[in-house]
Scaffold this motif. Structure first.
Motif, PDB file in Angstrom:
ATOM      1  N   ILE A   1      44.400  45.560 -93.552  1.00  0.00           N
ATOM      2  CA  ILE A   1      44.953  46.724 -94.228  1.00  0.00           C
ATOM      3  C   ILE A   1      45.289  46.332 -95.659  1.00  0.00           C
ATOM      4  CG2 ILE A   1      46.873  48.366 -94.280  1.00  0.00           C
ATOM      5  CD1 ILE A   1      47.128  47.982 -91.253  1.00  0.00           C
ATOM      6  N   GLU A   2      44.843  47.132 -96.615  1.00  0.00           N
ATOM      7  CA  GLU A   2      45.210  46.954 -98.019  1.00  0.00           C
ATOM      8  C   GLU A   2      46.106  48.123 -98.392  1.00  0.00           C
ATOM      9  OE1 GLU A   2      41.616  46.660-100.270  1.00  0.00           O
ATOM     10  OE2 GLU A   2      41.132  44.697 -99.446  1.00  0.00           O
ATOM     11  N   TYR A   3      47.356  47.823 -98.751  1.00  0.00           N
ATOM     12  CA  TYR A   3      48.386  48.841 -98.957  1.00  0.00           C
ATOM     13  C   TYR A   3      48.854  48.837-100.407  1.00  0.00           C
ATOM     14  CZ  TYR A   3      53.040  50.986 -98.436  1.00  0.00           C
ATOM     15  OH  TYR A   3      54.163  51.778 -98.563  1.00  0.00           O
TER      16      TYR A   3
ATOM     17  N   GLU B   1      48.874  54.662-100.614  1.00  0.00           N
ATOM     18  CA  GLU B   1      47.481  54.640-100.172  1.00  0.00           C
ATOM     19  C   GLU B   1      47.199  53.400 -99.348  1.00  0.00           C
ATOM     20  OE1 GLU B   1      44.665  55.002-103.323  1.00  0.00           O
ATOM     21  OE2 GLU B   1      45.514  56.901-104.024  1.00  0.00           O
ATOM     22  N   VAL B   2      46.310  53.575 -98.372  1.00  0.00           N
ATOM     23  CA  VAL B   2      45.909  52.478 -97.503  1.00  0.00           C
ATOM     24  C   VAL B   2      44.387  52.487 -97.365  1.00  0.00           C
ATOM     25  CG1 VAL B   2      45.913  51.680 -95.104  1.00  0.00           C
ATOM     26  CG2 VAL B   2      48.038  52.343 -96.180  1.00  0.00           C
ATOM     27  N   ARG B   3      43.810  51.322 -97.503  1.00  0.00           N
ATOM     28  CA  ARG B   3      42.407  51.109 -97.138  1.00  0.00           C
ATOM     29  C   ARG B   3      42.431  50.182 -95.946  1.00  0.00           C
ATOM     30  NH1 ARG B   3      41.972  50.072-102.756  1.00  0.00           N
ATOM     31  NH2 ARG B   3      41.322  51.965-103.820  1.00  0.00           N
ATOM     32  N   ILE B   4      41.767  50.575 -94.884  1.00  0.00           N
ATOM     33  CA  ILE B   4      41.774  49.767 -93.666  1.00  0.00           C
ATOM     34  C   ILE B   4      40.330  49.433 -93.302  1.00  0.00           C
ATOM     35  CG2 ILE B   4      41.917  51.821 -92.207  1.00  0.00           C
ATOM     36  CD1 ILE B   4      43.661  50.101 -90.290  1.00  0.00           C
ATOM     37  N   TYR B   5      40.114  48.173 -92.925  1.00  0.00           N
ATOM     38  CA  TYR B   5      38.777  47.671 -92.630  1.00  0.00           C
ATOM     39  C   TYR B   5      38.750  47.111 -91.212  1.00  0.00           C
ATOM     40  CZ  TYR B   5      38.460  47.778 -97.711  1.00  0.00           C
ATOM     41  OH  TYR B   5      38.477  48.164 -99.028  1.00  0.00           O
ATOM     42  N   TYR B   6      37.727  47.506 -90.454  1.00  0.00           N
ATOM     43  CA  TYR B   6      37.460  46.972 -89.113  1.00  0.00           C
ATOM     44  C   TYR B   6      36.141  46.224 -89.223  1.00  0.00           C
ATOM     45  CZ  TYR B   6      36.195  47.015 -84.147  1.00  0.00           C
ATOM     46  OH  TYR B   6      35.846  46.666 -82.863  1.00  0.00           O
ATOM     47  N   THR B   7      36.174  44.913 -88.977  1.00  0.00           N
ATOM     48  CA  THR B   7      34.989  44.078 -89.117  1.00  0.00           C
ATOM     49  C   THR B   7      34.727  43.338 -87.813  1.00  0.00           C
ATOM     50  OG1 THR B   7      35.543  43.736 -91.438  1.00  0.00           O
ATOM     51  CG2 THR B   7      33.943  42.232 -90.486  1.00  0.00           C
ATOM     52  N   CYS B   8      33.466  43.336 -87.373  1.00  0.00           N
ATOM     53  CA  CYS B   8      33.068  42.561 -86.193  1.00  0.00           C
ATOM     54  C   CYS B   8      31.578  42.255 -86.294  1.00  0.00           C
ATOM     55  CB  CYS B   8      33.394  43.310 -84.900  1.00  0.00           C
ATOM     56  SG  CYS B   8      32.353  44.733 -84.599  1.00  0.00           S
ATOM     57  N   LEU B   9      31.069  41.451 -85.361  1.00  0.00           N
ATOM     58  CA  LEU B   9      29.641  41.155 -85.345  1.00  0.00           C
ATOM     59  C   LEU B   9      28.862  42.433 -85.042  1.00  0.00           C
ATOM     60  CD1 LEU B   9      29.551  37.757 -83.451  1.00  0.00           C
ATOM     61  CD2 LEU B   9      29.281  38.152 -85.895  1.00  0.00           C
ATOM     62  N   GLU B  10      27.690  42.551 -85.634  1.00  0.00           N
ATOM     63  CA  GLU B  10      26.904  43.772 -85.488  1.00  0.00           C
ATOM     64  C   GLU B  10      26.502  44.029 -84.033  1.00  0.00           C
ATOM     65  OE1 GLU B  10      22.712  45.745 -86.875  1.00  0.00           O
ATOM     66  OE2 GLU B  10      22.953  43.587 -86.805  1.00  0.00           O
TER      67      GLU B  10
ATOM     68  N   GLY C   1      56.415  50.971-120.769  1.00  0.00           N
ATOM     69  CA  GLY C   1      57.124  49.842-120.192  1.00  0.00           C
ATOM     70  C   GLY C   1      57.524  50.078-118.740  1.00  0.00           C
ATOM     71  N   ALA C   2      57.666  51.325-118.346  1.00  0.00           N
ATOM     72  CA  ALA C   2      58.086  51.655-116.987  1.00  0.00           C
ATOM     73  C   ALA C   2      56.887  52.063-116.139  1.00  0.00           C
ATOM     74  CB  ALA C   2      59.117  52.780-117.022  1.00  0.00           C
ATOM     75  N   SER C   3      55.779  51.342-116.256  1.00  0.00           N
ATOM     76  CA  SER C   3      54.581  51.689-115.490  1.00  0.00           C
ATOM     77  C   SER C   3      54.772  51.335-114.014  1.00  0.00           C
ATOM     78  CB  SER C   3      53.371  50.958-116.052  1.00  0.00           C
ATOM     79  OG  SER C   3      53.557  49.563-115.901  1.00  0.00           O
ATOM     80  N   MET C   4      53.960  51.990-113.181  1.00  0.00           N
ATOM     81  CA  MET C   4      54.062  51.788-111.742  1.00  0.00           C
ATOM     82  C   MET C   4      53.484  50.439-111.333  1.00  0.00           C
ATOM     83  SD  MET C   4      53.200  55.335-109.829  1.00  0.00           S
ATOM     84  CE  MET C   4      51.569  55.536-110.479  1.00  0.00           C
ATOM     85  N   ASP C   5      54.020  49.914-110.256  1.00  0.00           N
ATOM     86  CA  ASP C   5      53.505  48.679-109.680  1.00  0.00           C
ATOM     87  C   ASP C   5      52.397  49.054-108.702  1.00  0.00           C
ATOM     88  OD1 ASP C   5      53.097  46.111-108.781  1.00  0.00           O
ATOM     89  OD2 ASP C   5      54.746  46.204-107.336  1.00  0.00           O
ATOM     90  N   THR C   6      51.158  48.815-109.085  1.00  0.00           N
ATOM     91  CA  THR C   6      50.025  49.173-108.236  1.00  0.00           C
ATOM     92  C   THR C   6      49.391  47.939-107.596  1.00  0.00           C
ATOM     93  OG1 THR C   6      48.578  49.129-110.152  1.00  0.00           O
ATOM     94  CG2 THR C   6      49.486  51.277-109.523  1.00  0.00           C
ATOM     95  N   SER C   7      50.210  46.950-107.297  1.00  0.00           N
ATOM     96  CA  SER C   7      49.683  45.756-106.659  1.00  0.00           C
ATOM     97  C   SER C   7      49.295  46.065-105.210  1.00  0.00           C
ATOM     98  CB  SER C   7      50.721  44.632-106.695  1.00  0.00           C
ATOM     99  OG  SER C   7      51.880  45.026-106.001  1.00  0.00           O
ATOM    100  N   VAL C   8      48.322  45.327-104.717  1.00  0.00           N
ATOM    101  CA  VAL C   8      47.782  45.547-103.379  1.00  0.00           C
ATOM    102  C   VAL C   8      48.352  44.501-102.430  1.00  0.00           C
ATOM    103  CG1 VAL C   8      45.677  45.647-102.000  1.00  0.00           C
ATOM    104  CG2 VAL C   8      45.676  46.506-104.341  1.00  0.00           C
ATOM    105  N   GLN C   9      48.944  44.969-101.337  1.00  0.00           N
ATOM    106  CA  GLN C   9      49.440  44.077-100.295  1.00  0.00           C
ATOM    107  C   GLN C   9      48.403  44.038 -99.177  1.00  0.00           C
ATOM    108  OE1 GLN C   9      53.227  45.417 -98.866  1.00  0.00           O
ATOM    109  NE2 GLN C   9      53.993  45.814-100.913  1.00  0.00           N
ATOM    110  N   VAL C  10      47.985  42.852 -98.790  1.00  0.00           N
ATOM    111  CA  VAL C  10      47.024  42.701 -97.698  1.00  0.00           C
ATOM    112  C   VAL C  10      47.812  42.387 -96.430  1.00  0.00           C
ATOM    113  CG1 VAL C  10      45.055  41.414 -96.828  1.00  0.00           C
ATOM    114  CG2 VAL C  10      45.231  41.928 -99.265  1.00  0.00           C
ATOM    115  N   ILE C  11      47.610  43.221 -95.406  1.00  0.00           N
ATOM    116  CA  ILE C  11      48.357  43.104 -94.155  1.00  0.00           C
ATOM    117  C   ILE C  11      47.361  42.959 -93.018  1.00  0.00           C
ATOM    118  CG2 ILE C  11      49.976  44.265 -92.612  1.00  0.00           C
ATOM    119  CD1 ILE C  11      50.857  45.896 -95.142  1.00  0.00           C
ATOM    120  N   VAL C  12      47.599  41.977 -92.151  1.00  0.00           N
ATOM    121  CA  VAL C  12      46.812  41.826 -90.930  1.00  0.00           C
ATOM    122  C   VAL C  12      47.733  42.187 -89.769  1.00  0.00           C
ATOM    123  CG1 VAL C  12      45.526  40.226 -89.473  1.00  0.00           C
ATOM    124  CG2 VAL C  12      45.421  40.010 -91.962  1.00  0.00           C
TER     125      VAL C  12
END
Length: 129
Positions: free
Chosen positions: A54-56, A62-71, A28-39
């Motif tokens: 940024i996905e936090y 933990e953070v996953r960060i993405y850099y996206t642009c035209l090729e 019942g006391a499990s961790m909250d592992t929801s992902v927050q998306v931040i620009v």
């Protein structure tokens, strides 16, 4: 002898019931592992087509960060510098001490909704308090 076996059986039943109550409390006391998306407001880039996302995951730091642009306008050095600057800003905002890379950085190419080829540079880090 029958009394002794009866007492042992009762003690085993009580210990099983107690063990089940403890395990249900932990579930019942499990961790909250929801992902927050931040620009980030300041993306630290001069590329007009670039976007940083940024996905936090707060519970895991933990953070996953993405850099996206035209090729056609993608430069790997600029992508690394932009991600590093955004991670430093994030570190100061959230009062973290430092971070370490969890995986090797990834580069992928995909077409967007308009059919233009985009490059995505992704990085995954774990922050330390």
């Amino acid at each position: 002898m029958k009394k002794f076996l009866g007492i042992i059986a009762i003690m085993m039943a009580l210990s099983m019931a107690f063990a089940q109550n403890n395990s249900s409390d932990e579930e019942g006391a499990s961790m909250d592992t929801s992902v927050q998306v931040i620009v980030p407001e300041d993306m630290h880039t001069t590329n007009k087509t670039a976007q940083v996302r940024i996905e936090y995951i707060a519970a895991l730091d933990e953070v996953r960060i993405y850099y996206t642009c035209l090729e056609v306008s993608f430069k790997e050095g600029e992508a690394r510098e932009t991600i590093h600057a955004c991670l430093n800003d994030f570190q100061l905002e959230r009062n973290y001490y430092g971070y370490k890379y969890m995986k090797q950085d990834r580069l992928s190419y995909k077409k967007n909704a308009r059919g233009l080829k985009q490059a995505t540079y992704a990085c995954q880090v774990k922050f330390q308090r």
